[in-house]
Design an enzyme around this catalytic site. Structure first.
Site, PDB file in Angstrom:
ATOM      1  N   GLU A 157      64.728  81.137  31.063  1.00  0.00           N
ATOM      2  CA  GLU A 157      64.327  82.427  31.605  1.00  0.00           C
ATOM      3  C   GLU A 157      65.325  83.438  31.040  1.00  0.00           C
ATOM      4  O   GLU A 157      66.528  83.251  31.185  1.00  0.00           O
ATOM      5  CB  GLU A 157      64.429  82.364  33.132  1.00  0.00           C
ATOM      6  N   ARG A 173      70.646  67.728  36.541  1.00  0.00           N
ATOM      7  CA  ARG A 173      71.322  68.807  35.842  1.00  0.00           C
ATOM      8  C   ARG A 173      72.794  68.469  35.664  1.00  0.00           C
ATOM      9  O   ARG A 173      73.357  67.662  36.383  1.00  0.00           O
ATOM     10  CB  ARG A 173      71.133  70.152  36.539  1.00  0.00           C
ATOM     11  N   LYS A 179      73.646  80.511  36.465  1.00  0.00           N
ATOM     12  CA  LYS A 179      73.526  81.781  35.752  1.00  0.00           C
ATOM     13  C   LYS A 179      73.821  82.950  36.681  1.00  0.00           C
ATOM     14  O   LYS A 179      74.458  83.920  36.300  1.00  0.00           O
ATOM     15  CB  LYS A 179      72.089  81.915  35.245  1.00  0.00           C
TER      16      LYS A 179
HETATM   17  P1  ATP Z   1      70.594  78.502  36.565  1.00  0.00           P
HETATM   18  O1  ATP Z   1      70.422  77.604  37.755  1.00  0.00           O
HETATM   19  O2  ATP Z   1      71.927  78.432  35.936  1.00  0.00           O
HETATM   20  O3  ATP Z   1      70.183  79.910  36.815  1.00  0.00           O
HETATM   21  P2  ATP Z   1      68.068  77.928  35.485  1.00  0.00           P
HETATM   22  O4  ATP Z   1      67.568  76.564  35.657  1.00  0.00           O
HETATM   23  O5  ATP Z   1      67.513  78.945  36.388  1.00  0.00           O
HETATM   24  O6  ATP Z   1      69.634  77.910  35.466  1.00  0.00           O
HETATM   25  P3  ATP Z   1      66.570  78.419  33.127  1.00  0.00           P
HETATM   26  O7  ATP Z   1      66.700  79.517  32.155  1.00  0.00           O
HETATM   27  O8  ATP Z   1      65.372  78.374  33.971  1.00  0.00           O
HETATM   28  O9  ATP Z   1      67.872  78.456  34.032  1.00  0.00           O
HETATM   29  O10 ATP Z   1      66.797  77.033  32.406  1.00  0.00           O
HETATM   30  C1  ATP Z   1      66.195  76.652  31.206  1.00  0.00           C
HETATM   31  C2  ATP Z   1      66.182  75.156  31.140  1.00  0.00           C
HETATM   32  O11 ATP Z   1      67.510  74.641  31.211  1.00  0.00           O
HETATM   33  C3  ATP Z   1      65.411  74.555  32.286  1.00  0.00           C
HETATM   34  O12 ATP Z   1      64.601  73.516  31.801  1.00  0.00           O
HETATM   35  C4  ATP Z   1      66.484  74.038  33.199  1.00  0.00           C
HETATM   36  O13 ATP Z   1      66.028  72.944  33.936  1.00  0.00           O
HETATM   37  C5  ATP Z   1      67.594  73.661  32.224  1.00  0.00           C
HETATM   38  N1  ATP Z   1      68.895  73.711  32.865  1.00  0.00           N
HETATM   39  C6  ATP Z   1      69.426  74.741  33.551  1.00  0.00           C
HETATM   40  N2  ATP Z   1      70.632  74.414  34.053  1.00  0.00           N
HETATM   41  C7  ATP Z   1      70.884  73.141  33.670  1.00  0.00           C
HETATM   42  C8  ATP Z   1      71.961  72.226  33.873  1.00  0.00           C
HETATM   43  N3  ATP Z   1      73.031  72.556  34.585  1.00  0.00           N
HETATM   44  N4  ATP Z   1      71.864  70.992  33.325  1.00  0.00           N
HETATM   45  C9  ATP Z   1      70.789  70.658  32.604  1.00  0.00           C
HETATM   46  N5  ATP Z   1      69.743  71.458  32.381  1.00  0.00           N
HETATM   47  C10 ATP Z   1      69.774  72.691  32.907  1.00  0.00           C
HETATM   48 MG    MG Z   2      65.132  78.322  36.321  1.00  0.00          MG
END
Ligand code: ATP
Ligand code: MG
Length: 558
Positions: free
Chosen positions: A35, A263, A273
């Site tokens: 995102e 994760r 994030k």
């Molecule tokens: P955050 O929780 O940090 O805001 P998010 O999951 O909202 O992260 P996205 O931009 O939606 O951020 O993530 C893109 C991809 O990266 C998704 O498939 C998500 O599952 C994966 N991802 C995000 N954080 C992690 C993590 N800590 N370990 C592994 N994969 C991750």
């Molecule tokens: Mg997300």
């Protein structure tokens, strides 16, 4: 590395099972779906390595898809940084960079199809009322009074929603599934909302936006994704993912399959994030690429290499349940990589002047210094003269027993050069040591008669006449507490006040003058360093990447 020597993981196993069953005749196709609401962090690096890695390993493809269904938080600055970071990590989406917003038209059509099938309805309840009707884990939800609307009425209302005839938040479109479903996600989830928000790509063309849970499976299906790998928090959403593709008649053997993995959480590290944005916006760090940040851009500026990050992601593997990885393991991977690549130089962070009294004034000589113990990276010259600087902590006036560096009357070897002996300690009026007077053994350099004389300690140094001044930035963890992956909301209060130490007047060998930003060195005995982008020809700036001490190797070898 040969393909079959890669460690396997349960996602790869699932893919192999699918292929063995004859599913996915077109080959494996994954995606990385960020995102664009912030910069990527080390957790995303893991997801990138996994998704692009699975595609590579199965001779498939991996798309980059921006999940831009939430217009208020998104920005093109983030889109650009995300692209740069993925490329830097060493992966390519070729010409397959997509946006969920590319599909807004198609998604809208799918929503109308659901309505026509009697599987979606326009609900006039407020967000609060919907929440109150949802029930709990132990109690079923309550049906909305608007649930019984006919497909015709729903279609008319949905088109009016799209045409901007209703205020923001006044109505939503919901899937019609089961308000008594044990899984709360299946209790008529909201799939469209009204929001007059300017979108970074579609502008003001839409005033209704699809919800993530609706847009994601359909975007996957539209792109021909076979395996939609995501993190564990989406496990409860999988039944809706499958339901949607089912009722919209996507072929079971070709349509995407969601697989969840744990994760990545790291000790002493923020991997959310939202919290990283808070650090930036409240000014606790210099920006998203501050070398203390676990963002990919921060790690890059810090001097972590892409190869080390990829190796780390491979080594930690892919798990099905959440855990916390020791950040020392990441640092170990960085050290391991830099050990073979970084040129060795001498740098004195806290200089103490030494005058070699029996060395002729005005004389300079050049000694040979190997660039890397691997013996393959050549050597350079180090100049030696009557005045040099050593590290303040390498001299002690009243040392403990096993202090093998310099002390009054004691001898030490200068790396690449001579053995010196401390003859006199000079102090200022306040009693601070300002200078040492030493003598040197002229026969003790490489090739000399006493070159092999046994001396316990070897220290680094720089020549006073030629050394360059440099700013050196030392970093420590932003978080001193080990959060076990569950950072409290008020984590700001626990930030390490000493996460940055700036040394203004370090001295380095002049050889490092040819440095471009991003060049790695090992400062002998001190650590790995990289030139920072703030470096100019007049002002050298180095970041400490990692120290030399490898706590992870110790733990791992126990
Ligand atoms: P955050 O929780 O940090 O805001 P998010 O999951 O909202 O992260 P996205 O931009 O939606 O951020 O993530 C893109 C991809 O990266 C998704 O498939 C998500 O599952 C994966 N991802 C995000 N954080 C992690 C993590 N800590 N370990 C592994 N994969 C991750
Ligand atoms: Mg997300």
């Amino acid at each position: 590395m040969a393909e079959n020597s890669l460690p396997t993981n349960f996602v790869q196993n699932a893919i192999e099972e699918d292929l063995a069953k004859g599913k996915y005749s077109g080959g494996v196709h994954t995606r990385f779906p960020p995102e664009p609401n912030g910069y990527l962090h080390v957790g995303h690096a893991k997801s990138i390595c996994l998704n692009f890695g699975l595609a590579e390993r199965n001779q498939g493809l991996c798309n980059l898809r921006f999940d831009d269904t939430n217009p208020t938080k998104e920005d093109t600055e983030y889109v650009d940084s995300i692209k740069e970071d993925i490329k830097w990590l060493g992966f390519s989406w070729d010409d397959r960079c997509f946006y969920a917003s590319d599909y807004f038209g198609k998604l809208y059509e799918y929503a109308e199809k659901l309505i026509e099938k009697g599987l979606a309805y326009v609900d006039d309840l407020s967000a609060e009322e919907i929440r109150a009707h949802r029930g709990t884990l132990t109690e079923p939800g309550q049906e909305s009074p608007y649930r019984g609307r006919s497909p015709e009425e729903n279609l008319t209302l949905f088109r009016q929603m799209k045409a901007g005839e209703f205020p923001d938040g006044s109505r939503v479109l919901r899937a019609k599934i089961d308000m008594a479903a044990p899984n709360i996600v299946m209790r008529d989830p909201v799939i469209y909302r009204i929001a007059r928000a300017h979108h970074h790509r579609t502008g003001d063309a839409w005033c209704i936006y699809p919800m993530y849970d609706f847009a994601h499976p359909l975007s996957d299906a539209i792109e021909g994704i076979t395996h939609s790998v995501c993190t564990l928090e989406f496990e409860d959403h999988r039944p809706f993912y499958d339901w949607l593709l089912d009722v919209l008649d996507f072929n079971v053997n070709e349509r995407p399959r969601q697989i969840e993995f744990a994760r990545l959480n790291l000790t002493n590290t923020v991997t959310s994030k939202r919290k990283l944005r808070q650090l930036v916006e409240e000014g606790h760090v210099r920006g998203w690429d501050d070398p203390r940040m676990p963002t990919i851009s921060g790690m890059r500026r810090r001097g972590f290499t892409a190869a080390a990050i990829r190796k780390f992601c491979e080594e930690i593997g892919v798990a099905k349940s959440n855990s916390v990885v020791d950040v020392a393991m990441l640092e170990h991977a960085v050290r391991d990589d830099l050990n073979l690549k970084a040129d060795r130089i001498m740098a004195v962070l806290h200089p103490l002047k030494v005058v070699v009294t029996n060395y002729p004034a005005g004389q300079t000589e050049y000694l040979v210094a190997e660039n890397n113990p691997n013996g393959e990276d050549g050597s350079h010259f180090v100049s030696f003269g009557r005045e040099i600087f050593i590290e303040t902590e390498d001299f002690m006036e009243e040392p403990p027993k096993k202090f093998f560096r310099l002390k009054p009357g004691g001898e030490v070897r200068l790396k690449h050069a001579y053995i010196i002996k401390c003859e006199e300690v000079i102090k200022d009026e306040a009693g601070h040591i300002t200078e040492l007077r030493c003598t040197y053994d002229p026969e003790s350099k490489s090739g000399g008669a006493t070159a092999n004389r046994k001396i316990k300690g070897t220290i680094h140094w720089v020549e006073a006449a030629t050394a360059l001044k440099a700013e050196v930035r030392l970093y420590d963890y932003l978080l001193t507490t080990d959060d076990k992956g569950n950072l409290p909301e008020d984590f700001i209060a626990g930030l390490n006040p000493n996460s940055l130490e700036v040394i203004e007047n370090a001295l380095i060998e002049p050889w490092a003058k040819l440095t471009a930003p991003g060049k790695h060195y090992q400062f002998l005995r001190t650590g790995y360093f990289v030139t920072d982008p703030d470096t100019t020809p007049e002002h050298l700036v180095f970041n400490r990447v990692v120290g030399l001490r490898d706590t992870w190797a110790k733990v791992a070898n126990k």
